[in-house]
Design a protein around this motif. Structure first.
Motif, PDB file in Angstrom:
ATOM      1  N   ARG A   1       0.817  -1.212   0.000  1.00  0.00           N
ATOM      2  CA  ARG A   1       0.000   0.000   0.000  1.00  0.00           C
ATOM      3  C   ARG A   1       0.854   1.266   0.000  1.00  0.00           C
ATOM      4  NH1 ARG A   1      -2.734  -0.272   5.964  1.00  0.00           N
ATOM      5  NH2 ARG A   1      -3.092  -2.399   5.219  1.00  0.00           N
ATOM      6  N   TRP A   2       2.151   1.126   0.303  1.00  0.00           N
ATOM      7  CA  TRP A   2       3.031   2.297   0.356  1.00  0.00           C
ATOM      8  C   TRP A   2       3.794   2.523  -0.949  1.00  0.00           C
ATOM      9  CZ3 TRP A   2       2.469   5.361   4.459  1.00  0.00           C
ATOM     10  CH2 TRP A   2       1.902   4.811   5.608  1.00  0.00           C
ATOM     11  N   ILE A   3       3.563   1.678  -1.941  1.00  0.00           N
ATOM     12  CA  ILE A   3       4.303   1.782  -3.196  1.00  0.00           C
ATOM     13  C   ILE A   3       3.797   2.921  -4.079  1.00  0.00           C
ATOM     14  CG2 ILE A   3       4.626   0.616  -5.425  1.00  0.00           C
ATOM     15  CD1 ILE A   3       6.628  -0.240  -3.397  1.00  0.00           C
ATOM     16  N   LEU A   4       2.503   3.092  -4.168  1.00  0.00           N
ATOM     17  CA  LEU A   4       1.927   3.995  -5.156  1.00  0.00           C
ATOM     18  C   LEU A   4       1.817   5.461  -4.750  1.00  0.00           C
ATOM     19  CD1 LEU A   4      -0.904   1.764  -6.668  1.00  0.00           C
ATOM     20  CD2 LEU A   4       1.382   2.221  -7.574  1.00  0.00           C
ATOM     21  N   PRO A   5       1.739   5.828  -3.466  1.00  0.00           N
ATOM     22  CA  PRO A   5       1.549   7.254  -3.143  1.00  0.00           C
ATOM     23  C   PRO A   5       2.575   8.181  -3.787  1.00  0.00           C
ATOM     24  CG  PRO A   5       1.150   5.946  -1.195  1.00  0.00           C
ATOM     25  CD  PRO A   5       1.638   4.995  -2.245  1.00  0.00           C
ATOM     26  N   TYR A   6       3.847   7.823  -3.741  1.00  0.00           N
ATOM     27  CA  TYR A   6       4.848   8.721  -4.337  1.00  0.00           C
ATOM     28  C   TYR A   6       4.716   8.812  -5.858  1.00  0.00           C
ATOM     29  CZ  TYR A   6       9.295  10.392  -6.108  1.00  0.00           C
ATOM     30  OH  TYR A   6      10.265  11.063  -6.811  1.00  0.00           O
TER      31      TYR A   6
ATOM     32  N   GLY B   1       3.146  11.982 -10.516  1.00  0.00           N
ATOM     33  CA  GLY B   1       2.371  12.117 -11.743  1.00  0.00           C
ATOM     34  C   GLY B   1       1.487  13.355 -11.734  1.00  0.00           C
ATOM     35  N   ILE B   2       0.827  13.601 -10.610  1.00  0.00           N
ATOM     36  CA  ILE B   2      -0.022  14.794 -10.508  1.00  0.00           C
ATOM     37  C   ILE B   2       0.815  16.056 -10.663  1.00  0.00           C
ATOM     38  CG2 ILE B   2      -1.505  16.123  -8.961  1.00  0.00           C
ATOM     39  CD1 ILE B   2      -2.460  13.464  -7.787  1.00  0.00           C
ATOM     40  N   PHE B   3       1.954  16.100  -9.969  1.00  0.00           N
ATOM     41  CA  PHE B   3       2.838  17.259 -10.085  1.00  0.00           C
ATOM     42  C   PHE B   3       3.302  17.457 -11.525  1.00  0.00           C
ATOM     43  CE2 PHE B   3       7.318  18.525 -10.395  1.00  0.00           C
ATOM     44  CZ  PHE B   3       7.251  19.822  -9.913  1.00  0.00           C
ATOM     45  N   THR B   4       3.636  16.351 -12.201  1.00  0.00           N
ATOM     46  CA  THR B   4       4.139  16.441 -13.576  1.00  0.00           C
ATOM     47  C   THR B   4       3.072  16.974 -14.524  1.00  0.00           C
ATOM     48  OG1 THR B   4       5.669  14.610 -13.195  1.00  0.00           O
ATOM     49  CG2 THR B   4       5.128  15.129 -15.484  1.00  0.00           C
ATOM     50  N   PHE B   5       1.832  16.501 -14.380  1.00  0.00           N
ATOM     51  CA  PHE B   5       0.753  16.980 -15.246  1.00  0.00           C
ATOM     52  C   PHE B   5       0.460  18.459 -14.992  1.00  0.00           C
ATOM     53  CE2 PHE B   5      -0.623  12.435 -15.672  1.00  0.00           C
ATOM     54  CZ  PHE B   5      -0.520  12.387 -17.060  1.00  0.00           C
ATOM     55  N   VAL B   6       0.419  18.856 -13.735  1.00  0.00           N
ATOM     56  CA  VAL B   6       0.132  20.256 -13.424  1.00  0.00           C
ATOM     57  C   VAL B   6       1.266  21.147 -13.904  1.00  0.00           C
ATOM     58  CG1 VAL B   6      -0.224  21.906 -11.540  1.00  0.00           C
ATOM     59  CG2 VAL B   6      -1.345  19.667 -11.472  1.00  0.00           C
ATOM     60  N   ARG B   7       2.484  20.777 -13.607  1.00  0.00           N
ATOM     61  CA  ARG B   7       3.636  21.575 -14.032  1.00  0.00           C
ATOM     62  C   ARG B   7       3.732  21.632 -15.554  1.00  0.00           C
ATOM     63  NH1 ARG B   7       9.010  20.804 -15.501  1.00  0.00           N
ATOM     64  NH2 ARG B   7      10.431  22.482 -14.788  1.00  0.00           N
ATOM     65  N   GLY B   8       3.489  20.488 -16.217  1.00  0.00           N
ATOM     66  CA  GLY B   8       3.573  20.461 -17.674  1.00  0.00           C
ATOM     67  C   GLY B   8       2.560  21.355 -18.353  1.00  0.00           C
ATOM     68  N   SER B   9       1.377  21.483 -17.740  1.00  0.00           N
ATOM     69  CA  SER B   9       0.357  22.352 -18.335  1.00  0.00           C
ATOM     70  C   SER B   9       0.758  23.821 -18.280  1.00  0.00           C
ATOM     71  CB  SER B   9      -0.975  22.148 -17.599  1.00  0.00           C
ATOM     72  OG  SER B   9      -0.854  22.551 -16.236  1.00  0.00           O
ATOM     73  N   PHE B  10       1.666  24.177 -17.360  1.00  0.00           N
ATOM     74  CA  PHE B  10       2.129  25.558 -17.253  1.00  0.00           C
ATOM     75  C   PHE B  10       3.383  25.822 -18.088  1.00  0.00           C
ATOM     76  CE2 PHE B  10      -0.451  25.347 -13.386  1.00  0.00           C
ATOM     77  CZ  PHE B  10      -1.132  26.548 -13.444  1.00  0.00           C
TER      78      PHE B  10
ATOM     79  N   PHE C   1       7.307  11.004 -23.021  1.00  0.00           N
ATOM     80  CA  PHE C   1       6.418  11.298 -24.141  1.00  0.00           C
ATOM     81  C   PHE C   1       4.972  10.879 -23.864  1.00  0.00           C
ATOM     82  CE2 PHE C   1       7.107   6.835 -25.031  1.00  0.00           C
ATOM     83  CZ  PHE C   1       5.925   6.428 -25.641  1.00  0.00           C
ATOM     84  N   PHE C   2       4.776   9.780 -23.143  1.00  0.00           N
ATOM     85  CA  PHE C   2       3.413   9.284 -22.942  1.00  0.00           C
ATOM     86  C   PHE C   2       2.616  10.145 -21.976  1.00  0.00           C
ATOM     87  CE2 PHE C   2       6.278   6.964 -20.133  1.00  0.00           C
ATOM     88  CZ  PHE C   2       5.699   7.124 -18.902  1.00  0.00           C
ATOM     89  N   LEU C   3       3.287  11.106 -21.329  1.00  0.00           N
ATOM     90  CA  LEU C   3       2.575  12.062 -20.473  1.00  0.00           C
ATOM     91  C   LEU C   3       2.245  13.357 -21.203  1.00  0.00           C
ATOM     92  CD1 LEU C   3       4.642  11.674 -17.170  1.00  0.00           C
ATOM     93  CD2 LEU C   3       2.520  10.495 -17.802  1.00  0.00           C
ATOM     94  N   ASP C   4       2.835  13.537 -22.360  1.00  0.00           N
ATOM     95  CA  ASP C   4       2.655  14.768 -23.139  1.00  0.00           C
ATOM     96  C   ASP C   4       1.429  14.621 -24.037  1.00  0.00           C
ATOM     97  OD1 ASP C   4       2.820  17.063 -24.606  1.00  0.00           O
ATOM     98  OD2 ASP C   4       4.894  16.775 -25.248  1.00  0.00           O
ATOM     99  N   PRO C   5       0.385  15.423 -23.836  1.00  0.00           N
ATOM    100  CA  PRO C   5      -0.813  15.304 -24.679  1.00  0.00           C
ATOM    101  C   PRO C   5      -0.514  15.499 -26.157  1.00  0.00           C
ATOM    102  CG  PRO C   5      -1.263  16.660 -22.745  1.00  0.00           C
ATOM    103  CD  PRO C   5       0.223  16.430 -22.774  1.00  0.00           C
ATOM    104  N   ALA C   6       0.543  16.246 -26.496  1.00  0.00           N
ATOM    105  CA  ALA C   6       0.864  16.493 -27.903  1.00  0.00           C
ATOM    106  C   ALA C   6       1.524  15.295 -28.569  1.00  0.00           C
ATOM    107  CB  ALA C   6       1.775  17.718 -28.015  1.00  0.00           C
ATOM    108  N   GLN C   7       1.973  14.316 -27.803  1.00  0.00           N
ATOM    109  CA  GLN C   7       2.689  13.178 -28.379  1.00  0.00           C
ATOM    110  C   GLN C   7       1.928  11.863 -28.275  1.00  0.00           C
ATOM    111  OE1 GLN C   7       6.998  12.925 -27.751  1.00  0.00           O
ATOM    112  NE2 GLN C   7       6.901  14.776 -26.503  1.00  0.00           N
TER     113      GLN C   7
END
Length: 256
Positions: free
Chosen positions: A177-182, A187-196, A203-209
């Protein structure tokens, strides 16, 4: 009749001293302790070498990205590989210190080691998949020596260290249960930061790719399964190699 006084030459009963029967096992115990210490010291030395290799890989990777004038150097610290590699260096150093001082690892250390080992193994597998897939896309990925060290060599040796270490603690299945929190927070930080900033580390996190949100979700699901699968293997191997501890010292390594 008078009592006969004892003369100066008379002595009392003779007391003979026999060698203690416990001397022999006491003489053997230091030898066994030195033998265990030598085995543990070898793990300590190996972990220090892994820490040095990790530092060299991080420095080499940073110097490599500086060769690209269009790449912002501070972006390198947002890679999951880099963050997990920094944590791995800390884990290697702590593991070496404990190996030099104690015959067994404390449970908190092996919880940390298992987390870090899972993260760097997933990083290596994901990076290898990206490199293989790049041949079927319109770009190619170079794999310089720092990337090889961080993605391939260190994760492989860290896994070998975990599998062969007989001094590691027994992990509870609740550890999963402690594996996924980090990774989720990352991932949340990366998506929010990437949108700015308009930049994503993979590449698989980039909506343009990607073709759409479903493709991103598919890759993320694979990553989640990798995290849980590798962590389950580490827990299982810790339980297989576990040796019974004294009664009253069987507390789980992970809180309820």
């Amino acid at each position: 009749m008078g009592a006969q006084a004892s003369g100066p030459g008379r002595t009392g009963p003779t007391v003979r001293e026999f060698p203690s029967q416990r001397e022999e096992p006491q003489a053997r115990e230091p030898f066994r302790a030195r033998k265990r210490l030598s085995l543990r010291s070898s793990y300590g030395i190996g972990r220090l070498l892994l820490a040095v290799a990790g530092i060299a890989g991080l420095i080499g990777n940073y110097e490599y990205v500086l060769l690209f004038p269009t790449f912002a150097a501070y972006n390198v610290f947002t890679y999951f590989t880099v963050q997990s590699a920094i944590a791995a260096v800390i884990a290697f150093v702590l593991g070496a210190i404990v190996a030099f001082r104690q015959p067994k690892d404390p449970q908190w250390l092996d919880v940390f080691r298992a987390l870090v080992t899972t993260y760097i193994l997933v990083s290596g597998i994901v990076f290898l998949t990206i490199v293989i897939q790049s041949s079927s896309r319109d770009y190619s990925i170079e794999v310089p020596w720092p990337s090889q060290v961080l993605h391939f060599y260190i994760p492989t040796l860290a896994l070998l260290d975990w599998l062969t270490d007989t001094g590691k603690a027994r992990l509870s299945w609740r550890f999963l249960r402690w594996i996924l929190p980090y990774p989720i927070a990352w991932g949340i930080f990366t998506f929010v930061r990437g949108s700015f900033v308009g930049w994503y580390p993979y590449f698989f996190l980039d909506p343009a790719q990607v073709s759409g949100p479903l493709e991103t979700a598919f890759y993320c699901l694979i990553a989640v399964l990798l995290f849980l699968g590798i962590a389950a293997v580490l827990v299982a191997t810790s339980r297989l190699s576990w040796r019974p501890r004294p009664r009253g010292d069987r507390a789980s390594s992970v809180p309820n």
